[in-house]
Design an enzyme around this catalytic site. Structure first.
Site, PDB file in Angstrom:
ATOM      1  N   SER A 219       0.828  -1.202   0.000  1.00 15.56           N
ATOM      2  CA  SER A 219       0.000   0.000   0.000  1.00 15.56           C
ATOM      3  C   SER A 219       0.867   1.258   0.000  1.00 15.56           C
ATOM      4  CB  SER A 219      -0.858  -0.038   1.265  1.00 15.56           C
ATOM      5  OG  SER A 219      -1.456   1.203   1.503  1.00 15.56           O
TER       6      SER A 219
ATOM      7  N   THR B  51       0.412   3.543   1.781  1.00 13.14           N
ATOM      8  CA  THR B  51       0.484   3.960   3.184  1.00 13.14           C
ATOM      9  C   THR B  51       1.918   3.840   3.725  1.00 13.14           C
ATOM     10  OG1 THR B  51      -0.642   3.731   5.306  1.00 13.14           O
ATOM     11  CG2 THR B  51      -0.168   1.710   4.185  1.00 13.14           C
TER      12      THR B  51
ATOM     13  N   TYR C 196      -2.191  -1.294  10.906  1.00 17.37           N
ATOM     14  CA  TYR C 196      -2.434  -1.825   9.552  1.00 17.37           C
ATOM     15  C   TYR C 196      -1.242  -1.513   8.639  1.00 17.37           C
ATOM     16  CZ  TYR C 196      -3.884  -1.916   4.707  1.00 17.37           C
ATOM     17  OH  TYR C 196      -3.902  -2.139   3.347  1.00 17.37           O
TER      18      TYR C 196
ATOM     19  N   LYS D 201       1.794  -3.973   6.588  1.00 19.44           N
ATOM     20  CA  LYS D 201       2.236  -3.946   5.183  1.00 19.44           C
ATOM     21  C   LYS D 201       3.757  -3.831   5.113  1.00 19.44           C
ATOM     22  CE  LYS D 201      -1.665  -4.599   3.336  1.00 19.44           C
ATOM     23  NZ  LYS D 201      -1.937  -5.927   2.767  1.00 19.44           N
TER      24      LYS D 201
ATOM     25  N   PHE E 101      -2.178   2.749  -4.668  1.00 20.28           N
ATOM     26  CA  PHE E 101      -2.593   4.055  -4.150  1.00 20.28           C
ATOM     27  C   PHE E 101      -4.079   3.917  -3.759  1.00 20.28           C
ATOM     28  CE2 PHE E 101       1.052   6.886  -4.093  1.00 20.28           C
ATOM     29  CZ  PHE E 101       2.000   5.928  -4.393  1.00 20.28           C
ATOM     30  N   ASN E 102      -5.003   4.707  -4.238  1.00 22.73           N
ATOM     31  CA  ASN E 102      -6.390   4.586  -3.729  1.00 22.73           C
ATOM     32  C   ASN E 102      -7.303   3.924  -4.756  1.00 22.73           C
ATOM     33  OD1 ASN E 102      -5.076   6.543  -1.945  1.00 22.73           O
ATOM     34  ND2 ASN E 102      -7.119   6.874  -1.108  1.00 22.73           N
TER      35      ASN E 102
ATOM     36  N   ASN F  99     -15.396   3.900   5.615  1.00 17.06           N
ATOM     37  CA  ASN F  99     -14.420   4.930   5.973  1.00 17.06           C
ATOM     38  C   ASN F  99     -13.924   5.657   4.739  1.00 17.06           C
ATOM     39  OD1 ASN F  99     -13.648   5.261   8.755  1.00 17.06           O
ATOM     40  ND2 ASN F  99     -13.242   3.069   8.708  1.00 17.06           N
TER      41      ASN F  99
ATOM     42  N   LEU G 150     -13.587   7.264   0.925  1.00 17.64           N
ATOM     43  CA  LEU G 150     -14.339   8.335   0.278  1.00 17.64           C
ATOM     44  C   LEU G 150     -15.378   7.839  -0.735  1.00 17.64           C
ATOM     45  CD1 LEU G 150     -14.706  11.378  -0.203  1.00 17.64           C
ATOM     46  CD2 LEU G 150     -12.893  11.239  -1.915  1.00 17.64           C
TER      47      LEU G 150
ATOM     48  N   ARG H  78      -9.556  15.049   9.400  1.00 13.58           N
ATOM     49  CA  ARG H  78      -9.623  13.737  10.043  1.00 13.58           C
ATOM     50  C   ARG H  78      -8.242  13.413  10.608  1.00 13.58           C
ATOM     51  NH1 ARG H  78     -11.423   8.548   6.411  1.00 13.58           N
ATOM     52  NH2 ARG H  78      -9.432   8.968   5.419  1.00 13.58           N
TER      53      ARG H  78
HETATM   54  P1  NAD Z   1     -11.204  -7.068   0.928  1.00 10.35           P
HETATM   55  O1  NAD Z   1     -11.467  -7.071   2.391  1.00 10.35           O
HETATM   56  O2  NAD Z   1     -12.335  -6.773   0.007  1.00 10.35           O
HETATM   57  O3  NAD Z   1     -10.577  -8.489   0.498  1.00 10.35           O
HETATM   58  C1  NAD Z   1      -9.748  -9.240   1.358  1.00 10.35           C
HETATM   59  C2  NAD Z   1     -10.268 -10.665   1.366  1.00 10.35           C
HETATM   60  O4  NAD Z   1      -9.420 -11.463   2.211  1.00 10.35           O
HETATM   61  C3  NAD Z   1     -11.688 -10.786   1.945  1.00 10.35           C
HETATM   62  O5  NAD Z   1     -12.501 -11.499   1.028  1.00 10.35           O
HETATM   63  C4  NAD Z   1     -11.508 -11.545   3.258  1.00 10.35           C
HETATM   64  O6  NAD Z   1     -12.613 -12.392   3.528  1.00 10.35           O
HETATM   65  C5  NAD Z   1     -10.235 -12.331   2.986  1.00 10.35           C
HETATM   66  N1  NAD Z   1      -9.436 -12.668   4.190  1.00 10.35           N
HETATM   67  C6  NAD Z   1      -8.997 -11.825   5.154  1.00 10.35           C
HETATM   68  N2  NAD Z   1      -8.288 -12.492   6.075  1.00 10.35           N
HETATM   69  C7  NAD Z   1      -8.262 -13.797   5.691  1.00 10.35           C
HETATM   70  C8  NAD Z   1      -7.685 -14.980   6.209  1.00 10.35           C
HETATM   71  N3  NAD Z   1      -7.001 -14.968   7.367  1.00 10.35           N
HETATM   72  N4  NAD Z   1      -7.856 -16.157   5.558  1.00 10.35           N
HETATM   73  C9  NAD Z   1      -8.566 -16.196   4.393  1.00 10.35           C
HETATM   74  N5  NAD Z   1      -9.132 -15.113   3.854  1.00 10.35           N
HETATM   75  C10 NAD Z   1      -8.995 -13.917   4.485  1.00 10.35           C
HETATM   76  O7  NAD Z   1      -9.984  -6.069   0.668  1.00 10.35           O
HETATM   77  P2  NAD Z   1      -9.429  -5.444  -0.695  1.00 10.35           P
HETATM   78  O8  NAD Z   1      -9.792  -4.004  -0.742  1.00 10.35           O
HETATM   79  O9  NAD Z   1      -9.769  -6.303  -1.848  1.00 10.35           O
HETATM   80  O10 NAD Z   1      -7.882  -5.497  -0.401  1.00 10.35           O
HETATM   81  C11 NAD Z   1      -7.075  -6.577  -0.852  1.00 10.35           C
HETATM   82  C12 NAD Z   1      -5.648  -6.362  -0.382  1.00 10.35           C
HETATM   83  O11 NAD Z   1      -5.169  -5.122  -0.894  1.00 10.35           O
HETATM   84  C13 NAD Z   1      -5.474  -6.300   1.139  1.00 10.35           C
HETATM   85  O12 NAD Z   1      -4.250  -6.944   1.451  1.00 10.35           O
HETATM   86  C14 NAD Z   1      -5.387  -4.827   1.416  1.00 10.35           C
HETATM   87  O13 NAD Z   1      -4.676  -4.554   2.581  1.00 10.35           O
HETATM   88  C15 NAD Z   1      -4.656  -4.343   0.188  1.00 10.35           C
HETATM   89  N6  NAD Z   1      -4.884  -2.918  -0.116  1.00 10.35           N
HETATM   90  C16 NAD Z   1      -6.163  -2.455  -0.262  1.00 10.35           C
HETATM   91  C17 NAD Z   1      -6.383  -1.107  -0.538  1.00 10.35           C
HETATM   92  C18 NAD Z   1      -7.783  -0.557  -0.657  1.00 10.35           C
HETATM   93  O14 NAD Z   1      -7.948   0.657  -0.541  1.00 10.35           O
HETATM   94  N7  NAD Z   1      -8.804  -1.372  -0.895  1.00 10.35           N
HETATM   95  C19 NAD Z   1      -5.287  -0.234  -0.689  1.00 10.35           C
HETATM   96  C20 NAD Z   1      -3.999  -0.740  -0.552  1.00 10.35           C
HETATM   97  C21 NAD Z   1      -3.801  -2.098  -0.270  1.00 10.35           C
HETATM   98  C1  WQD Z   2      -9.442   9.735   0.828  1.00  8.06           C
HETATM   99  C2  WQD Z   2      -9.655  11.230   1.064  1.00  8.06           C
HETATM  100  C3  WQD Z   2     -10.141  11.788   3.357  1.00  8.06           C
HETATM  101  C4  WQD Z   2     -13.995   9.805   3.649  1.00  8.06           C
HETATM  102  C5  WQD Z   2      -6.975   4.634   2.975  1.00  8.06           C
HETATM  103  C6  WQD Z   2      -5.957   3.915   3.815  1.00  8.06           C
HETATM  104  C7  WQD Z   2      -4.772   3.503   2.978  1.00  8.06           C
HETATM  105  C8  WQD Z   2      -5.207   2.730   1.751  1.00  8.06           C
HETATM  106  C9  WQD Z   2      -6.272   3.436   0.990  1.00  8.06           C
HETATM  107  C10 WQD Z   2      -5.155   0.365   2.213  1.00  8.06           C
HETATM  108  C11 WQD Z   2      -8.979  11.734   2.349  1.00  8.06           C
HETATM  109  C12 WQD Z   2     -11.311  12.126   2.464  1.00  8.06           C
HETATM  110  C13 WQD Z   2     -12.790  10.292   3.149  1.00  8.06           C
HETATM  111  C14 WQD Z   2     -15.022  10.737   3.997  1.00  8.06           C
HETATM  112  C15 WQD Z   2     -13.596  12.542   3.292  1.00  8.06           C
HETATM  113  N1  WQD Z   2      -5.780   1.471   2.077  1.00  8.06           N
HETATM  114  N2  WQD Z   2     -12.596  11.631   2.978  1.00  8.06           N
HETATM  115  N3  WQD Z   2     -14.782  12.066   3.801  1.00  8.06           N
HETATM  116  O1  WQD Z   2      -7.264   7.680   3.845  1.00  8.06           O
HETATM  117  O2  WQD Z   2      -6.263   8.076   1.537  1.00  8.06           O
HETATM  118  O3  WQD Z   2      -6.373   5.799   2.440  1.00  8.06           O
HETATM  119  O4  WQD Z   2      -7.360   3.791   1.879  1.00  8.06           O
HETATM  120  O5  WQD Z   2      -3.970   0.151   2.204  1.00  8.06           O
HETATM  121  O6  WQD Z   2      -3.951   2.740   3.796  1.00  8.06           O
HETATM  122  O7  WQD Z   2      -5.552   4.797   4.854  1.00  8.06           O
HETATM  123  O8  WQD Z   2      -8.484   6.882   1.746  1.00  8.06           O
HETATM  124  O9  WQD Z   2     -10.790   6.985   0.929  1.00  8.06           O
HETATM  125  O10 WQD Z   2     -10.384   7.087   3.426  1.00  8.06           O
HETATM  126  O11 WQD Z   2      -9.773   9.031   2.015  1.00  8.06           O
HETATM  127  O12 WQD Z   2     -13.434  13.751   3.150  1.00  8.06           O
HETATM  128  O13 WQD Z   2     -16.102  10.353   4.477  1.00  8.06           O
HETATM  129  O14 WQD Z   2     -11.063  11.468   1.238  1.00  8.06           O
HETATM  130  O15 WQD Z   2      -9.979  12.744   4.367  1.00  8.06           O
HETATM  131  O16 WQD Z   2      -8.519  13.025   2.105  1.00  8.06           O
HETATM  132  P1  WQD Z   2      -7.064   7.227   2.468  1.00  8.06           P
HETATM  133  P2  WQD Z   2      -9.934   7.419   2.048  1.00  8.06           P
END
Ligand code: NAD
Ligand code: WQD
Length: 342
Positions: free
Chosen positions: A125, A127, A150, A154, A178-179, A198, A200, A295
């Site tokens: 991520s 992050t 979290y 990573k 990224f996002n 949580n 956006l 936030r």
């Molecule tokens: P998601 O929660 O939709 O998918 C994750 C899946 O993993 C779920 O279906 C959950 O049931 C499964 N899971 C969790 N723990 C498990 C375990 N112990 N055993 C078996 N299954 C398990 O999340 P996502 O948004 O698809 O994210 C996928 C990956 O990408 C994650 O590793 C997340 O941290 C990473 N990531 C997501 C974002 C984002 O914004 N969505 C951003 C950066 C990184």
């Molecule tokens: C985006 C922007 C908020 C909600 C998170 C994780 C990061 C990664 C991606 C997994 C920010 C603003 C949001 C709302 C708002 N995930 N916002 N009102 O915080 O960039 O990243 O998801 O790895 O680790 O931290 O994403 O979508 O929460 O926020 O104004 O109700 O939208 O302040 O500027 P973020 P986000």
């Protein structure tokens, strides 16, 4: 080739499964359904015409994971999505996050080593960069102390894979997303946030559909052109496609190092207000929102330097912000129709 997709019924995993199937890969999903639904398998099949193989178990269980790998030692590569991902929840329950995100990776790597499976693609991520001093963030931008448990999982997972590649025959591609936002164009799969979102984009679409009274915009006094915070939003389908290319790079011996790290973003930053404006124009819905205090924990701005991914992977995000917000809205509307039908 058979690819193991952990977390394959989740948001990014399901989109990746569809892209793998489109390229002719056989997919086996492992997911414990802690944050996804079994219906996703049928919805994947509606798009691809093929239901992926599926095993439901918890990857933190060492015995079950070892048995799985023994049975499926014909897997060519692993894409590891399974993890918990809610930043706030990780602050409340850090051990739950360390247990789930770290133990699952350790068990998977052990299964790979024991069954001579070499290649892993890992979901990292942006992050890990925190608020970078210099933008855009490049892959060699120093990783900052994680702002949440979290984020720390990573960083540690990246280190676990790197350390393991030194002692064992493991090769990895670490993808720093990224996002990710948006959904598949068919609206058969998309993001399914549990409870109050949580992030956006789902908050915007849930407000527009009437599930939430208004969106709170967290801060409009940042040092950005319109005062709201800036992120690099990327369409989930573009992200999914990069995983197929990462698998091809590993299995096709195209990698230059045992561990390679790539940013997955568009390279463009958009503010919260710009996302709202795009949503309003693609949906035709006037969004109810209120400006609130910043936030806690939010950074001001981040976007990716995508040069390395563009050149080395031959991959570039293709979809623009309007395509992202349009597909997210189509998905929210499809979900609402399903709920009415229930
Ligand atoms: P998601 O929660 O939709 O998918 C994750 C899946 O993993 C779920 O279906 C959950 O049931 C499964 N899971 C969790 N723990 C498990 C375990 N112990 N055993 C078996 N299954 C398990 O999340 P996502 O948004 O698809 O994210 C996928 C990956 O990408 C994650 O590793 C997340 O941290 C990473 N990531 C997501 C974002 C984002 O914004 N969505 C951003 C950066 C990184
Ligand atoms: C985006 C922007 C908020 C909600 C998170 C994780 C990061 C990664 C991606 C997994 C920010 C603003 C949001 C709302 C708002 N995930 N916002 N009102 O915080 O960039 O990243 O998801 O790895 O680790 O931290 O994403 O979508 O929460 O926020 O104004 O109700 O939208 O302040 O500027 P973020 P986000």
């Amino acid at each position: 080739m058979k690819i193991l997709v952990t977390g394959g019924t989740g948001y990014i995993g399901s989109h990746t499964v569809v892209e793998l199937q489109a390229k002719g890969y056989e997919v086996i999903i492992v997911d414990n359904l802690s944050n996804s639904s079994i219906d996703v398998l049928d919805n994947i099949a509606k798009i691809s015409g093929k239901k992926p193989l599926f095993e439901k178990f918890d990857l933190t269980d060492p015995e079950k994971t070892a048995t799985f790998f023994k049975l499926h030692n014909d897997i060519s590569a692993v894409i590891h999505f399974a993890a918990f991902k809610a930043v706030g929840e990780s602050v409340e329950a850090p051990l739950m996050y360390y247990r789930n995100n770290l133990l699952s990776l350790v068990n998977i790597l052990q299964g790979m080593i024991d069954n001579t499976i070499r290649d892993i693609v890992f979901s990292s991520s942006c992050t890990v960069y925190g608020q970078p001093d210099v933008l855009p963030a490049r892959e060699d931008t120093p990783v900052q102390k994680a702002a949440s448990p979290y984020g720390n999982t990573k960083q540690i997972c990246e280190e676990i894979i790197t350390d393991t590649s030194i002692s064992a025959n493991i090769r990895g591609i670490l993808l720093r997303y990224f996002n990710p936002i948006g959904a598949h164009e068919t609206a058969f799969i998309g993001e399914l946030p549990l409870g109050v979102p949580n992030c956006l984009m789902p908050y915007i679409t849930q407000t527009a559909i009437g599930k939430r009274p208004f969106l709170r915009v967290w801060g409009d006094d940042y040092d950005t052109p319109d005062g709201t915070a800036i992120r690099d939003y990327i369409h989930v389908v573009d992200l999914a496609k990069a995983h197929v290319i990462a698998v091809e790079r590993l299995t096709g011996e195209k990698g230059k190092k045992n561990i390679e790290t790539f940013n997955l973003g568009t390279g463009n930053g958009f503010s919260v207000m710009e996302v709202i404006k795009s949503f309003e124009s693609t949906s035709g819905v006037k969004l109810n929102y209120e400006i609130k205090e910043r936030r806690p924990g939010d950074i001001v701005k981040v976007w990716a330097d995508t040069d390395f991914a563009n050149k080395e992977l031959g991959w570039k995000a293709e979809k623009n912000l309007d395509e992202m917000t349009r597909s997210a809205w189509k998905w929210e509307q499809a979900l609402a129709k399903k709920e009415i039908a229930k």
